[in-house]
Design an enzyme around this catalytic site. Structure first.
Site, PDB file in Angstrom:
ATOM      1  N   GLU A 152       0.813  -1.223   0.000  1.00 43.52           N
ATOM      2  CA  GLU A 152       0.000   0.000   0.000  1.00 43.52           C
ATOM      3  C   GLU A 152       0.844   1.270   0.000  1.00 43.52           C
ATOM      4  O   GLU A 152       1.708   1.441   0.858  1.00 43.52           O
ATOM      5  CB  GLU A 152      -0.883   0.001   1.261  1.00 43.52           C
ATOM      6  CG  GLU A 152      -1.736   1.241   1.415  1.00 43.52           C
ATOM      7  CD  GLU A 152      -2.528   1.274   2.709  1.00 43.52           C
ATOM      8  OE1 GLU A 152      -3.518   2.029   2.773  1.00 43.52           O
ATOM      9  OE2 GLU A 152      -2.159   0.572   3.676  1.00 43.52           O
ATOM     10  N   GLU A 251     -12.407   2.874   5.299  1.00 41.39           N
ATOM     11  CA  GLU A 251     -11.298   3.110   6.217  1.00 41.39           C
ATOM     12  C   GLU A 251     -11.188   4.615   6.453  1.00 41.39           C
ATOM     13  O   GLU A 251     -10.270   5.282   5.990  1.00 41.39           O
ATOM     14  CB  GLU A 251      -9.988   2.543   5.656  1.00 41.39           C
ATOM     15  CG  GLU A 251      -8.899   2.446   6.719  1.00 41.39           C
ATOM     16  CD  GLU A 251      -7.508   2.293   6.134  1.00 41.39           C
ATOM     17  OE1 GLU A 251      -6.692   1.586   6.727  1.00 41.39           O
ATOM     18  OE2 GLU A 251      -7.232   2.897   5.072  1.00 41.39           O
TER      19      GLU A 251
END
Length: 272
Positions: A152, A251
């Site tokens: 990520e 998120e």
């Protein structure tokens, strides 16, 4: 046409008003079928009873754990992963065994391996070589039951070297070419990409086939969709049009009570 991708709840940023073990049930009560967590324990290798309690919380809630982070160190203190940190490699590798055990029990598909900050005491090329080795090791461990290791790009602390999708894809290419490992993929957090200055439209147009998991929050602010300026529905529609059919994890940091932050998603998208 708007997307029909299903949403999952990140229970490390949402439902923080509740104890960790109550959050999966709260997500289910809010109408969601899936959750994800950052590493939900204080240590890289928790006791068996702690692990069993966490697994039971997910199972008893009737939700699926679709994403789990490997232990990333002291996140509030600024750590962002152990993958490229030589002094903590044994700790990371011990954690891989625990993560794989949880993932196999719960049928988890995605495992986020935060790369780790740059260190003043270690050359960049040494950190990168170690990262390739550790990512391949982790991928082999979760690959036994069909899992994928995710890499990520992250915003925030400057010592974290993966800022753009291209940065992460370079790492993934190296893992594939040097180790033959194929169950690694891009975690496309649309918030991080946008605030780091990446061209999100271009990333999705070119790299959607390599996206293995998606997370969203609006920007600025990292709050729920609709509080900022990102065209999230368009991005998700483009992802789906490009062949992405996985989960979209919420998120974000809710501006108030978690349940009040769910007014924007269509209820049907909460289910697979």
């Amino acid at each position: 046409m708007s997307h029909t991708l299903p949403y999952a709840v990140n229970c490390s940023l949402l439902f923080t008003e509740l104890p960790v073990h109550e959050r999966p049930a709260a997500a289910k009560a809010a109408g969601f079928d899936a959750v994800e967590f950052w590493w939900p324990f204080a240590r890289a290798v928790p006791g068996d009873a702690e692990v069993d309690r966490f697994v039971a919380a997910v199972t008893d809630a009737g939700v699926r754990l679709v994403g789990l982070n490997f232990f990333a160190g002291d996140m509030p203190g600024g750590d962002r992963g152990l993958v490229s940190w030589p002094e903590r490699t044994n700790e990371f590798r011990d954690n891989v065994d625990v993560v794989a055990g949880i993932g196999e029990r719960l049928g988890t598909p995605g495992f986020n391996a935060l790369y780790g900050n740059r260190l003043d005491t270690v050359a960049d090329h040494e950190q990168d070589a170690l990262a390739v080795e550790n990512l391949a090791l982790a991928a082999r461990a979760v690959g036994r039951f069909g899992g994928t290791v995710l890499v990520e790009p992250v915003s925030g602390p400057q010592p974290y070297p993966l800022r753009t999708a291209a940065d992460a894809l370079t790492v993934l290419d190296r893992v594939r070419s040097e180790t033959g490992t194929t169950n690694v993929g891009l975690l496309a957090d649309l918030y991080h990409l946008a605030v780091n200055g990446d061209d999100v439209d271009a990333v999705l147009a070119e790299h959607t086939p390599r996206v293995a998991h998606v997370q969203i929050a609006d920007a600025p602010g990292r709050n729920q969709p609709g509080t900022g300026e990102l065209p999230l529905d368009r991005h998700l529609t483009d992802l789906q049009a490009g062949g992405y059919s996985g989960w979209v994890a919420l998120e974000y940091k809710p501006t108030g009570a978690t349940v009040d932050s769910f007014e924007w998603p269509a209820p049907r998208r909460r289910h697979a």
